[in-house]
Design a protein around this motif. Structure first.
Motif, PDB file in Angstrom:
ATOM      1  N   GLU A   1      19.930  20.822 -14.722  1.00 30.22           N
ATOM      2  CA  GLU A   1      19.873  22.389 -14.850  1.00 30.22           C
ATOM      3  C   GLU A   1      20.651  23.316 -13.727  1.00 30.22           C
ATOM      4  O   GLU A   1      21.379  24.154 -14.049  1.00 30.22           O
ATOM      5  N   ALA A   2      20.563  22.848 -12.435  1.00 29.73           N
ATOM      6  CA  ALA A   2      21.204  23.545 -11.347  1.00 29.73           C
ATOM      7  C   ALA A   2      22.552  23.503 -11.578  1.00 29.73           C
ATOM      8  O   ALA A   2      23.329  24.715 -11.461  1.00 29.73           O
ATOM      9  N   GLU A   3      23.236  22.602 -11.841  1.00 27.80           N
ATOM     10  CA  GLU A   3      24.724  22.256 -12.056  1.00 27.80           C
ATOM     11  C   GLU A   3      25.068  23.244 -13.432  1.00 27.80           C
ATOM     12  O   GLU A   3      26.268  23.780 -13.191  1.00 27.80           O
ATOM     13  N   LEU A   4      24.484  23.163 -14.518  1.00 28.69           N
ATOM     14  CA  LEU A   4      24.633  23.777 -15.237  1.00 28.69           C
ATOM     15  C   LEU A   4      24.700  25.436 -15.350  1.00 28.69           C
ATOM     16  O   LEU A   4      25.642  25.955 -15.678  1.00 28.69           O
ATOM     17  N   LEU A   5      23.726  25.870 -14.564  1.00 29.79           N
ATOM     18  CA  LEU A   5      23.876  27.318 -14.295  1.00 29.79           C
ATOM     19  C   LEU A   5      24.863  27.657 -13.089  1.00 29.79           C
ATOM     20  O   LEU A   5      25.435  28.647 -13.361  1.00 29.79           O
ATOM     21  N   GLU A   6      25.050  26.732 -12.251  1.00 33.64           N
ATOM     22  CA  GLU A   6      26.306  27.070 -11.296  1.00 33.64           C
ATOM     23  C   GLU A   6      27.575  27.170 -12.282  1.00 33.64           C
ATOM     24  O   GLU A   6      28.221  28.092 -11.718  1.00 33.64           O
TER      25      GLU A   6
ATOM     26  N   ILE B   1      38.849  27.248 -23.734  1.00 39.68           N
ATOM     27  CA  ILE B   1      37.846  26.703 -24.054  1.00 39.68           C
ATOM     28  C   ILE B   1      36.804  27.826 -24.672  1.00 39.68           C
ATOM     29  O   ILE B   1      36.654  28.747 -24.067  1.00 39.68           O
ATOM     30  N   LYS B   2      35.933  27.037 -25.155  1.00 39.12           N
ATOM     31  CA  LYS B   2      34.601  27.771 -25.627  1.00 39.12           C
ATOM     32  C   LYS B   2      33.416  26.867 -25.593  1.00 39.12           C
ATOM     33  O   LYS B   2      33.401  26.047 -26.422  1.00 39.12           O
ATOM     34  N   VAL B   3      32.226  27.331 -24.728  1.00 33.76           N
ATOM     35  CA  VAL B   3      31.161  26.469 -24.581  1.00 33.76           C
ATOM     36  C   VAL B   3      30.175  27.003 -25.709  1.00 33.76           C
ATOM     37  O   VAL B   3      29.783  28.131 -25.811  1.00 33.76           O
ATOM     38  N   VAL B   4      30.009  26.244 -26.827  1.00 28.56           N
ATOM     39  CA  VAL B   4      29.199  26.713 -27.789  1.00 28.56           C
ATOM     40  C   VAL B   4      27.678  25.927 -28.115  1.00 28.56           C
ATOM     41  O   VAL B   4      27.339  26.317 -28.984  1.00 28.56           O
ATOM     42  N   GLY B   5      27.500  25.554 -26.921  1.00 33.68           N
ATOM     43  CA  GLY B   5      26.197  24.718 -26.947  1.00 33.68           C
ATOM     44  C   GLY B   5      25.946  23.721 -26.179  1.00 33.68           C
ATOM     45  O   GLY B   5      26.757  23.645 -25.136  1.00 33.68           O
ATOM     46  N   LEU B   6      24.875  23.088 -26.038  1.00 37.03           N
ATOM     47  CA  LEU B   6      24.232  22.059 -25.384  1.00 37.03           C
ATOM     48  C   LEU B   6      24.142  20.732 -26.027  1.00 37.03           C
ATOM     49  O   LEU B   6      23.882  20.715 -27.171  1.00 37.03           O
ATOM     50  N   MET B   7      24.334  19.558 -25.337  1.00 37.95           N
ATOM     51  CA  MET B   7      24.028  18.344 -25.950  1.00 37.95           C
ATOM     52  C   MET B   7      23.177  17.469 -24.908  1.00 37.95           C
ATOM     53  O   MET B   7      23.227  17.555 -23.675  1.00 37.95           O
TER      54      MET B   7
ATOM     55  N   ILE C   1      16.146  24.954 -22.074  1.00 36.88           N
ATOM     56  CA  ILE C   1      17.045  25.261 -21.420  1.00 36.88           C
ATOM     57  C   ILE C   1      18.118  26.107 -21.817  1.00 36.88           C
ATOM     58  O   ILE C   1      18.811  26.956 -21.657  1.00 36.88           O
ATOM     59  N   PHE C   2      18.179  25.825 -23.212  1.00 33.46           N
ATOM     60  CA  PHE C   2      19.259  26.341 -24.284  1.00 33.46           C
ATOM     61  C   PHE C   2      18.798  27.890 -24.500  1.00 33.46           C
ATOM     62  O   PHE C   2      19.653  28.716 -24.146  1.00 33.46           O
ATOM     63  N   ALA C   3      17.688  27.948 -24.798  1.00 33.69           N
ATOM     64  CA  ALA C   3      17.228  29.408 -24.934  1.00 33.69           C
ATOM     65  C   ALA C   3      17.093  30.208 -23.765  1.00 33.69           C
ATOM     66  O   ALA C   3      17.604  31.361 -23.983  1.00 33.69           O
ATOM     67  N   MET C   4      16.882  29.604 -22.497  1.00 29.89           N
ATOM     68  CA  MET C   4      17.034  30.410 -21.336  1.00 29.89           C
ATOM     69  C   MET C   4      18.549  30.767 -21.000  1.00 29.89           C
ATOM     70  O   MET C   4      18.817  31.755 -20.711  1.00 29.89           O
ATOM     71  N   CYS C   5      19.381  29.837 -21.275  1.00 29.67           N
ATOM     72  CA  CYS C   5      20.760  30.283 -21.116  1.00 29.67           C
ATOM     73  C   CYS C   5      21.460  31.378 -22.057  1.00 29.67           C
ATOM     74  O   CYS C   5      22.084  32.035 -21.713  1.00 29.67           O
ATOM     75  N   LYS C   6      20.995  31.051 -23.240  1.00 28.59           N
ATOM     76  CA  LYS C   6      21.325  32.069 -24.380  1.00 28.59           C
ATOM     77  C   LYS C   6      20.795  33.524 -23.907  1.00 28.59           C
ATOM     78  O   LYS C   6      21.590  34.500 -23.858  1.00 28.59           O
TER      79      LYS C   6
ATOM     80  N   ASP D   1      33.790  35.926 -23.968  1.00 32.23           N
ATOM     81  CA  ASP D   1      34.843  35.110 -24.312  1.00 32.23           C
ATOM     82  C   ASP D   1      34.568  33.883 -24.722  1.00 32.23           C
ATOM     83  O   ASP D   1      35.145  33.375 -25.730  1.00 32.23           O
ATOM     84  N   ASN D   2      34.264  33.078 -23.809  1.00 35.19           N
ATOM     85  CA  ASN D   2      34.365  31.950 -23.788  1.00 35.19           C
ATOM     86  C   ASN D   2      33.060  30.942 -23.732  1.00 35.19           C
ATOM     87  O   ASN D   2      32.948  29.840 -23.297  1.00 35.19           O
ATOM     88  N   LEU D   3      31.939  31.848 -24.171  1.00 35.15           N
ATOM     89  CA  LEU D   3      30.519  31.326 -24.273  1.00 35.15           C
ATOM     90  C   LEU D   3      29.774  31.987 -25.618  1.00 35.15           C
ATOM     91  O   LEU D   3      29.805  33.096 -25.404  1.00 35.15           O
ATOM     92  N   ASP D   4      29.620  31.071 -26.459  1.00 35.58           N
ATOM     93  CA  ASP D   4      28.899  31.504 -27.533  1.00 35.58           C
ATOM     94  C   ASP D   4      27.869  30.338 -27.886  1.00 35.58           C
ATOM     95  O   ASP D   4      28.200  29.604 -28.653  1.00 35.58           O
ATOM     96  N   LEU D   5      26.473  30.579 -27.114  1.00 38.37           N
ATOM     97  CA  LEU D   5      25.754  29.488 -27.483  1.00 38.37           C
ATOM     98  C   LEU D   5      24.927  29.377 -28.840  1.00 38.37           C
ATOM     99  O   LEU D   5      24.276  30.423 -29.001  1.00 38.37           O
TER     100      LEU D   5
END
Length: 223
Positions: free
Chosen positions: A127-132, A145-151, A173-178, A185-189
């Motif tokens: 989680e820490a690496e993701l948020l960083e 690139i566009k990050v469209v979600g988590l796997m 984690i997905f809900a928190m990030c959203k 521009d490059n993030l649409d979860l």
């Protein structure tokens, strides 16, 4: 049952909001063609060379998803055509995908892979690496690139309580990030990719919007 019948059966078990990735790795082109003719358009491969060969030989409206572990030096081979890369587990890999996407005048969609299992063999971010990554100015600078979600992949176990806990962790984690990052521009979860042939009903129950199913469609794997 035939591939066509298997596919129909699997699709009948999926809610409308869940995307089916038919995992075609190791399968011959004729198997993919049968699934294609039955209406399937999204296929998942875990080796870039095999996926590239299939892309060249098969109908061009197929959406190819790279679902395996990605080596940076191989990204250039799939950059012209890949539809979604599932297993992005480092910022350096994101940078390489961005570089190759730019060369091909494309924006490539990616999922960030989270480490949720209790198995050392699995890859992924904590989680820490993701948020960083999502908070960094360097990430904001990646325009191709566009990050469209988590796997994430759950532990391979019969313990359903543990699997449910891991899937729920990824959904949370997905809900928190959203909520925290919104849309840029490059993030649409909008995608939570979790669940395979053995555990996808539970994954959907826990919030999955994309499942990767191979053996339930194509039969057991050819090695």
């Amino acid at each position: 049952m035939s591939i066509t019948e298997n596919l129909k059966h699997v699709k009948n078990t999926l809610p409308a909001h869940v995307t089916l990735v038919a995992v075609s790795k190791t399968k011959p082109n004729e198997d993919i063609v049968e699934a294609y003719e039955a209406g399937q358009r999204v296929f998942g491969e875990n080796k870039i060379q095999e996926m590239t060969d299939k892309y060249e030989a098969l109908p061009k409206d197929i959406k190819w998803h790279m679902i395996g572990h990605v080596q940076r030096n191989k990204v250039k081979y799939m950059a012209p055509f890949v539809s979604l890369i599932h297993g992005v587990d480092s910022f350096r890999l994101l940078e390489e995908i961005n570089k190759q996407a730019k060369r091909n005048n494309r924006v490539i969609e990616c999922l960030l892979q989270m480490f949720i299992a209790e198995e050392d063999t699995k890859f992924g971010l904590d989680e820490a690496e993701l948020l960083e990554i999502l908070s960094s100015e360097e990430f904001a600078g990646l325009k191709n690139i566009k990050v469209v979600g988590l796997m994430g992949m759950a532990t391979f176990t019969d313990n359903q309580t543990q699997v449910k806990k891991e899937f729920t962790q990824l959904s949370n984690i997905f809900a928190m990030c959203k909520e925290r990052y919104g849309t840029k521009d490059n993030l649409d979860l909008n995608i939570v990719s979790m669940g395979m042939s053995n555990d996808y009903p539970l994954a959907i129950e826990c919030g999955s919007t994309m499942v990767r199913i191979g053996s339930n469609i194509f039969g057991s794997r050819n090695y």
